[in-house]
Design a protein around this motif. Structure first.
Motif, mmCIF file in Angstrom:
data_model
loop_
_atom_site.group_PDB
_atom_site.id
_atom_site.type_symbol
_atom_site.label_atom_id
_atom_site.label_comp_id
_atom_site.label_asym_id
_atom_site.label_seq_id
_atom_site.Cartn_x
_atom_site.Cartn_y
_atom_site.Cartn_z
ATOM 1 N N LYS A 57 1.295 -0.891 0.519
ATOM 2 C CA LYS A 57 0.046 -0.111 0.000
ATOM 3 C C LYS A 57 1.139 1.158 -0.074
ATOM 4 N N HIS A 58 2.279 1.138 0.222
ATOM 5 C CA HIS A 58 3.035 2.336 0.346
ATOM 6 C C HIS A 58 3.919 2.721 -1.610
ATOM 7 N N TYR A 59 3.497 1.390 -2.230
ATOM 8 C CA TYR A 59 4.012 1.825 -3.283
ATOM 9 C C TYR A 59 4.168 3.543 -3.597
ATOM 10 N N PRO A 60 4.873 3.757 -4.073
ATOM 11 C CA PRO A 60 6.245 3.819 -4.789
ATOM 12 C C PRO A 60 7.156 2.701 -3.521
ATOM 13 N N TYR A 61 7.138 3.313 -2.530
ATOM 14 C CA TYR A 61 7.697 3.170 -1.493
ATOM 15 C C TYR A 61 8.107 1.112 -0.712
ATOM 16 N N VAL A 62 9.422 0.745 -1.052
ATOM 17 C CA VAL A 62 10.114 -0.364 -0.408
ATOM 18 C C VAL A 62 10.546 -0.674 0.799
ATOM 19 N N GLY A 63 10.361 -1.716 1.588
ATOM 20 C CA GLY A 63 11.671 -1.925 2.512
ATOM 21 C C GLY A 63 11.393 -0.842 4.052
ATOM 22 N N TYR A 64 12.446 -0.421 4.330
ATOM 23 C CA TYR A 64 12.189 0.443 4.937
ATOM 24 C C TYR A 64 12.738 2.375 4.466
ATOM 25 N N GLY A 65 11.883 2.270 3.362
ATOM 26 C CA GLY A 65 11.717 3.496 3.275
ATOM 27 C C GLY A 65 12.246 3.819 1.710
ATOM 28 N N HIS A 66 12.705 2.743 0.806
ATOM 29 C CA HIS A 66 13.647 3.038 -0.452
ATOM 30 C C HIS A 66 12.610 3.175 -1.634
ATOM 31 N N ARG A 67 12.683 4.427 -1.955
ATOM 32 C CA ARG A 67 12.239 4.479 -3.278
ATOM 33 C C ARG A 67 12.424 3.958 -4.175
ATOM 34 N N LEU A 68 10.865 3.210 -5.240
ATOM 35 C CA LEU A 68 11.725 2.376 -5.847
ATOM 36 C C LEU A 68 12.166 3.495 -7.598
ATOM 37 N N GLN A 69 13.048 3.349 -8.286
ATOM 38 C CA GLN A 69 13.694 3.920 -9.115
ATOM 39 C C GLN A 69 12.891 2.917 -10.864
ATOM 40 N N PRO A 70 13.238 3.195 -11.568
ATOM 41 C CA PRO A 70 13.340 2.900 -13.210
ATOM 42 C C PRO A 70 13.856 1.485 -13.278
ATOM 43 N N GLY A 71 13.150 0.825 -13.937
ATOM 44 C CA GLY A 71 13.512 -0.323 -13.711
ATOM 45 C C GLY A 71 13.531 -1.093 -12.373
ATOM 46 N N GLU A 72 14.061 -0.725 -11.602
ATOM 47 C CA GLU A 72 14.497 -1.809 -10.359
ATOM 48 C C GLU A 72 12.473 -2.944 -10.338
ATOM 49 N N ARG A 73 13.923 -3.952 -9.829
ATOM 50 C CA ARG A 73 12.341 -5.047 -9.383
ATOM 51 C C ARG A 73 12.117 -5.971 -8.090
ATOM 52 N N TYR A 74 11.839 -4.240 -6.939
ATOM 53 C CA TYR A 74 12.219 -4.592 -5.850
ATOM 54 C C TYR A 74 10.332 -4.970 -5.822
ATOM 55 N N SER A 75 9.969 -5.979 -4.552
ATOM 56 C CA SER A 75 8.298 -6.043 -4.201
ATOM 57 C C SER A 75 8.437 -5.878 -3.035
ATOM 58 N N ALA A 76 7.104 -5.135 -1.841
ATOM 59 C CA ALA A 76 7.308 -5.634 -0.760
ATOM 60 C C ALA A 76 6.780 -6.481 -0.434
ATOM 61 N N ARG A 77 6.405 -7.255 -1.329
ATOM 62 C CA ARG A 77 5.449 -8.553 -1.061
ATOM 63 C C ARG A 77 6.268 -9.582 -0.777
ATOM 64 N N THR A 78 7.452 -9.807 -1.850
ATOM 65 C CA THR A 78 8.182 -10.600 -1.052
ATOM 66 C C THR A 78 9.290 -10.693 -1.101
ATOM 67 N N MET A 79 9.661 -8.539 0.135
ATOM 68 C CA MET A 79 11.169 -8.024 0.372
ATOM 69 C C MET A 79 11.129 -8.893 2.114
ATOM 70 N N THR A 80 12.578 -9.347 2.004
ATOM 71 C CA THR A 80 12.771 -9.390 3.132
ATOM 72 C C THR A 80 13.349 -8.221 4.068
ATOM 73 N N LYS A 81 13.647 -8.530 5.311
ATOM 74 C CA LYS A 81 14.072 -7.705 6.420
ATOM 75 C C LYS A 81 15.309 -7.434 6.243
ATOM 76 N N ARG A 82 16.490 -8.998 5.921
ATOM 77 C CA ARG A 82 17.482 -8.695 5.198
ATOM 78 C C ARG A 82 17.717 -7.874 4.207
ATOM 79 N N GLN A 83 16.885 -7.885 3.572
ATOM 80 C CA GLN A 83 16.877 -7.118 2.084
ATOM 81 C C GLN A 83 16.966 -6.173 1.837
ATOM 82 N N ALA A 84 15.869 -5.204 2.717
ATOM 83 C CA ALA A 84 15.328 -4.378 2.867
ATOM 84 C C ALA A 84 16.528 -3.539 3.425
#
Length: 175
Positions: A57-84
């Motif tokens: 629901k926070h799209y385009p932000y994932v993890g701990y506030g990373h703003r998705l950039q063009p071409g990035e394929r991170y997903s809030a649904r699959t991101m782990t705490k370690r990745q974030a």
């Protein structure tokens, strides 16, 4: 009987008083523990605390506030705490590097830029250079008021942003 009761009551009050002092001391020790961490770790912990976890629901932000950039394929649904955590550290290093010329203030400024964007500090994208940066460039490090002034969202002052700025300044400003 009354004398025994009074002795027991005094003993109980003494034990409670010592217990309360120990609890206060432990709380102080836990709070002081963050100041024993290196400044970069303080910045990471502070940012995690105030950003918290970003879901779909926070799209385009994932993890701990990373703003998705063009071409990035991170997903809030699959991101782990370690990745974030790794992504946050990468972002903070990038922003801190932008302010390297400010020496000991680079971590403070990089942390702020992570939240508000570097253009609001350095100028660009329609923003003038901030008073905060102009003061630092002039050699004036009396910047508390200019730093905590970055507590508006959609032209309104927000108490939580003010609390965040005060915490960041307390943790990251090196006198």
């Amino acid at each position: 009987m009354m004398r025994v009761f009074m002795m027991m009551l005094c003993s109980l009050m003494a034990v409670c008083s010592v217990s309360a002092q120990i609890s206060r001391q432990e709380g102080t020790d836990r709070q002081a523990a963050i100041y024993r961490l290196p400044p970069f770790e303080r910045a990471v912990r502070c940012t995690k605390y105030f950003e918290s976890w970003h879901s779909e629901k926070h799209y385009p932000y994932v993890g701990y506030g990373h703003r998705l950039q063009p071409g990035e394929r991170y997903s809030a649904r699959t991101m782990t705490k370690r990745q974030a955590d790794a992504l946050l550290r990468k972002d903070l290093r990038k922003f801190i590097a932008m302010f390297r010329r400010f020496g000991s203030d680079s971590i403070l400024l990089g942390t702020l830029a992570f939240n508000v964007g570097p253009a609001k500090l350095l100028g660009g994208n329609g923003y003038p250079k901030s008073t905060l940066i102009r003061k630092l460039e002039a050699g004036d490090r009396n910047i508390y008021r200019e730093y905590v002034a970055f507590c508006n969202y959609k032209s309104k002052r927000h108490a939580m942003l003010l609390k965040r700025r005060k915490a960041e300044f307390a943790l990251l400003y090196v006198p």
